[in-house]
Write a protein that holds these residues in place. Structure first.
Motif, mmCIF file in Angstrom:
data_model
loop_
_atom_site.group_PDB
_atom_site.id
_atom_site.type_symbol
_atom_site.label_atom_id
_atom_site.label_comp_id
_atom_site.label_asym_id
_atom_site.label_seq_id
_atom_site.Cartn_x
_atom_site.Cartn_y
_atom_site.Cartn_z
ATOM 1 N N SER A 131 43.730 46.910 24.107
ATOM 2 C CA SER A 131 44.982 46.438 24.696
ATOM 3 C C SER A 131 45.946 45.972 23.611
ATOM 4 C CB SER A 131 44.711 45.296 25.675
ATOM 5 O OG SER A 131 44.300 44.136 24.969
ATOM 6 N N PHE A 132 47.185 45.774 23.998
ATOM 7 C CA PHE A 132 48.218 45.275 23.076
ATOM 8 C C PHE A 132 47.824 43.894 22.553
ATOM 9 C CE2 PHE A 132 52.387 43.659 21.856
ATOM 10 C CZ PHE A 132 53.032 44.773 21.352
ATOM 11 N N ASP A 133 47.331 43.044 23.446
ATOM 12 C CA ASP A 133 46.924 41.697 23.047
ATOM 13 C C ASP A 133 45.730 41.739 22.103
ATOM 14 O OD1 ASP A 133 48.909 40.461 24.507
ATOM 15 O OD2 ASP A 133 47.686 40.282 26.311
ATOM 16 N N GLU A 134 44.786 42.653 22.338
ATOM 17 C CA GLU A 134 43.620 42.763 21.463
ATOM 18 C C GLU A 134 44.019 43.207 20.058
ATOM 19 O OE1 GLU A 134 39.865 43.822 24.399
ATOM 20 O OE2 GLU A 134 41.308 45.407 23.933
ATOM 21 N N SER A 135 45.035 44.060 19.982
ATOM 22 C CA SER A 135 45.497 44.493 18.652
ATOM 23 C C SER A 135 46.152 43.338 17.902
ATOM 24 C CB SER A 135 46.471 45.666 18.778
ATOM 25 O OG SER A 135 47.701 45.259 19.345
ATOM 26 N N ALA A 136 46.716 42.381 18.630
ATOM 27 C CA ALA A 136 47.350 41.224 17.997
ATOM 28 C C ALA A 136 46.334 40.167 17.570
ATOM 29 C CB ALA A 136 48.369 40.602 18.953
ATOM 30 N N LYS A 137 45.286 40.010 18.354
ATOM 31 C CA LYS A 137 44.327 38.925 18.109
ATOM 32 C C LYS A 137 43.031 39.394 17.465
ATOM 33 C CE LYS A 137 46.185 36.508 22.144
ATOM 34 N NZ LYS A 137 45.926 36.016 23.516
ATOM 35 N N GLY A 138 42.771 40.722 17.478
ATOM 36 C CA GLY A 138 41.495 41.221 16.989
ATOM 37 C C GLY A 138 40.447 41.155 18.080
ATOM 38 N N CYS A 139 39.412 41.971 17.955
ATOM 39 C CA CYS A 139 38.363 41.994 18.981
ATOM 40 C C CYS A 139 37.135 42.723 18.445
ATOM 41 C CB CYS A 139 38.865 42.685 20.250
ATOM 42 S SG CYS A 139 39.392 44.400 19.996
ATOM 43 N N LYS A 140 36.083 42.716 19.229
ATOM 44 C CA LYS A 140 34.874 43.480 18.915
ATOM 45 C C LYS A 140 34.650 44.507 20.010
ATOM 46 C CE LYS A 140 32.418 40.068 16.106
ATOM 47 N NZ LYS A 140 31.138 39.321 15.922
ATOM 48 N N LYS A 141 34.294 45.722 19.617
ATOM 49 C CA LYS A 141 34.065 46.802 20.565
ATOM 50 C C LYS A 141 32.774 47.540 20.205
ATOM 51 C CE LYS A 141 37.865 46.529 23.076
ATOM 52 N NZ LYS A 141 37.859 46.334 24.545
ATOM 53 N N THR A 142 32.127 48.052 21.234
ATOM 54 C CA THR A 142 30.957 48.907 21.027
ATOM 55 C C THR A 142 31.394 50.361 21.153
ATOM 56 O OG1 THR A 142 29.435 47.232 21.902
ATOM 57 C CG2 THR A 142 28.654 49.517 21.848
ATOM 58 N N ILE A 143 31.203 51.130 20.093
ATOM 59 C CA ILE A 143 31.629 52.525 20.037
ATOM 60 C C ILE A 143 30.450 53.442 20.328
ATOM 61 C CG2 ILE A 143 32.794 54.270 18.649
ATOM 62 C CD1 ILE A 143 34.452 51.754 19.086
ATOM 63 N N SER A 144 30.623 54.357 21.258
ATOM 64 C CA SER A 144 29.602 55.371 21.546
ATOM 65 C C SER A 144 30.017 56.685 20.891
ATOM 66 C CB SER A 144 29.450 55.565 23.058
ATOM 67 O OG SER A 144 29.045 54.376 23.681
ATOM 68 N N TYR A 145 29.078 57.338 20.246
ATOM 69 C CA TYR A 145 29.383 58.602 19.565
ATOM 70 C C TYR A 145 28.106 59.427 19.424
ATOM 71 C CZ TYR A 145 27.376 56.379 15.390
ATOM 72 O OH TYR A 145 26.538 55.767 14.505
ATOM 73 N N THR A 146 28.274 60.670 19.040
ATOM 74 C CA THR A 146 27.150 61.571 18.818
ATOM 75 C C THR A 146 27.152 62.021 17.364
ATOM 76 O OG1 THR A 146 27.262 62.383 21.094
ATOM 77 C CG2 THR A 146 26.054 63.725 19.519
ATOM 78 N N SER A 147 26.005 61.937 16.709
ATOM 79 C CA SER A 147 25.909 62.370 15.310
ATOM 80 C C SER A 147 24.644 63.193 15.104
ATOM 81 C CB SER A 147 25.895 61.164 14.370
ATOM 82 O OG SER A 147 24.707 60.410 14.543
ATOM 83 N N VAL A 148 24.609 63.901 13.986
ATOM 84 C CA VAL A 148 23.445 64.700 13.618
ATOM 85 C C VAL A 148 22.520 63.850 12.763
ATOM 86 C CG1 VAL A 148 22.639 66.737 12.381
ATOM 87 C CG2 VAL A 148 24.742 66.856 13.729
ATOM 88 N N SER A 149 21.259 63.766 13.162
ATOM 89 C CA SER A 149 20.276 62.971 12.442
ATOM 90 C C SER A 149 19.131 63.864 11.957
ATOM 91 C CB SER A 149 19.707 61.865 13.344
ATOM 92 O OG SER A 149 20.732 61.056 13.860
#
Length: 379
Positions: A131-149
């Motif tokens: 959100s706009f407010d999160e970009s101003a104050k900072g935040c923590k997010k959990t990112i889901s992604y796919t990678s080759v292992s």
């Protein structure tokens, strides 16, 4: 046997081209079709040979003269003029990578690389929306992604349990094979990826069932990311070591997280400054008043001075976005919008007319100046 194409056509030239034009065209075409750039591509190999043959003739003034007069027959060995296999001032066994390095950097790094040397994994991308407010104050997010292992069953070897890959006999484990070709420089050598092992230097007779012999597998992963205060829309966060797994024990690549920031219904970001509109009534603007102004950190009180005009802008210092990677903050700019009342009744309209008559032109300097200019224009 297919009929040979015109040498000028091969190099994309017109008959009568200068020596410099011939050299330039040869360099461009040779780079375009070089086998090292197109491993296993037979069509590019043939075009590369065709380019070399055309340049050998057109770069030699005597051969070119015979070609211009007699066509391909004039440079055929049976014609008695010597063919494309003549001697070279550089001697036999020339490596084209060394010759071409003066043209466009060569291919030596690729040629000399070891097939089984550790290689860094490739980088991958993911995105997160805040959100706009999160970009101003900072935040923590959990990112889901796919990678080759690395395959957890064969541990990256690609071979089934109890077996091991063997060294490719065709390339001796280098992953590259050498081929000899004729060129304007004489007999030259180029390298390409080994067809037998596809450039890996290994042959797997009994492949791992889980990864089909690749030694790698795709996995869904998550990572917690701290998004700093002040981050902007479309900025990228780099998460080291969370990309695709490396080869032969090489390090993993990185994860690039693209940050998308949702727009705000009230605020607009410009650099690290914030802008917003503040609606005022005519009375508030004319008489002055104390108003409440929204900011990223909550509401603040502000005193509007008398005779405030539409589109006047005032600044709230330090009420903008944090400077990313530095100290301090941007500012907030507030633009005044005068709202004209709607739905007036008869009494209200009469009051406004009486008020308007009581003012006179001196209270409207902009209006007075405007009509003065009109009079001057037509006089």
């Amino acid at each position: 046997m297919a009929e040979k194409r015109d040498y000028y056509e091969v190099l994309g030239l017109q008959k009568g081209a200068s020596e410099d034009e011939i050299k330039k065209a040869f360099r461009q075409s040779a780079k375009k079709y070089h086998p090292d750039l197109h491993p296993g591509d037979k069509e590019c190999e043939e075009k590369f040979k065709e380019v070399n043959e055309a340049y050998e003739v057109l770069s030699d003034s005597e051969k070119r003269a015979r070609y211009d007069q007699f066509g391909h027959a004039g440079v055929d060995p049976n014609f008695g003029a010597g063919g494309a296999g003549g001697g070279s001032p550089f001697g036999g066994g020339i490596d084209l990578d060394d010759i071409f390095s003066s043209f466009f950097g060569g291919f030596g790094g690729r040629r000399q690389g070891r097939a089984n040397a550790p290689q860094r994994g490739s980088d991958i991308e993911a995105s997160v929306t805040i959100s706009f407010d999160e970009s101003a104050k900072g935040c923590k997010k959990t990112i889901s992604y796919t990678s080759v292992s690395t395959c957890d069953e064969c541990h990256g070897t690609g071979a089934a349990a109890g077996s091991q890959p063997k060294t490719c006999s065709a390339c001796g484990g280098s992953g590259r094979v050498t081929i000899n070709q004729r060129s304007p420089f004489g007999v030259i050598q180029t390298q390409r990826s080994c067809d037998a092992c596809h450039g890996t230097g290994k042959i797997i007779d009994n492949p791992c069932r889980k990864c089909s012999g690749s030694g790698r597998q795709r996995k869904n992963r998550t990572v917690d990311v701290t998004i700093p205060a002040g981050i902007r829309d479309q900025q990228i966060l780099n998460i080291s070591g969370h990309g695709n797994a490396g080869y032969n024990g090489g390090p993993a690549g990185d994860l690039h997280v693209y940050v998308k920031v949702r727009s705000h219904s009230m605020f607009e970001r410009r650099g690290d400054d914030v802008w917003c509109d503040l609606p005022l009534t005519f009375a508030q603007a004319a008489l002055g008043s104390e108003v409440v102004v929204p900011t990223l950190e909550g509401d603040v009180k502000y005193t509007i001075h008398e005779s405030t005009q539409p589109n006047d802008v005032f600044k709230l210092k330090g009420r903008g976005f944090p400077h990313l990677g530095g100290r301090g903050k941007g500012d907030q700019y507030v633009r005044v919008v005068i709202e004209v009342p709607k739905g007036l009744n008869g009494k209200q309209k009469d009051l406004l007319r009486d008020f308007e008559r009581s003012l006179g032109e001196k209270n409207y300097p902009k209006r007075r100046n405007f009509f003065d200019k009109i009079k001057k224009h037509f006089n």
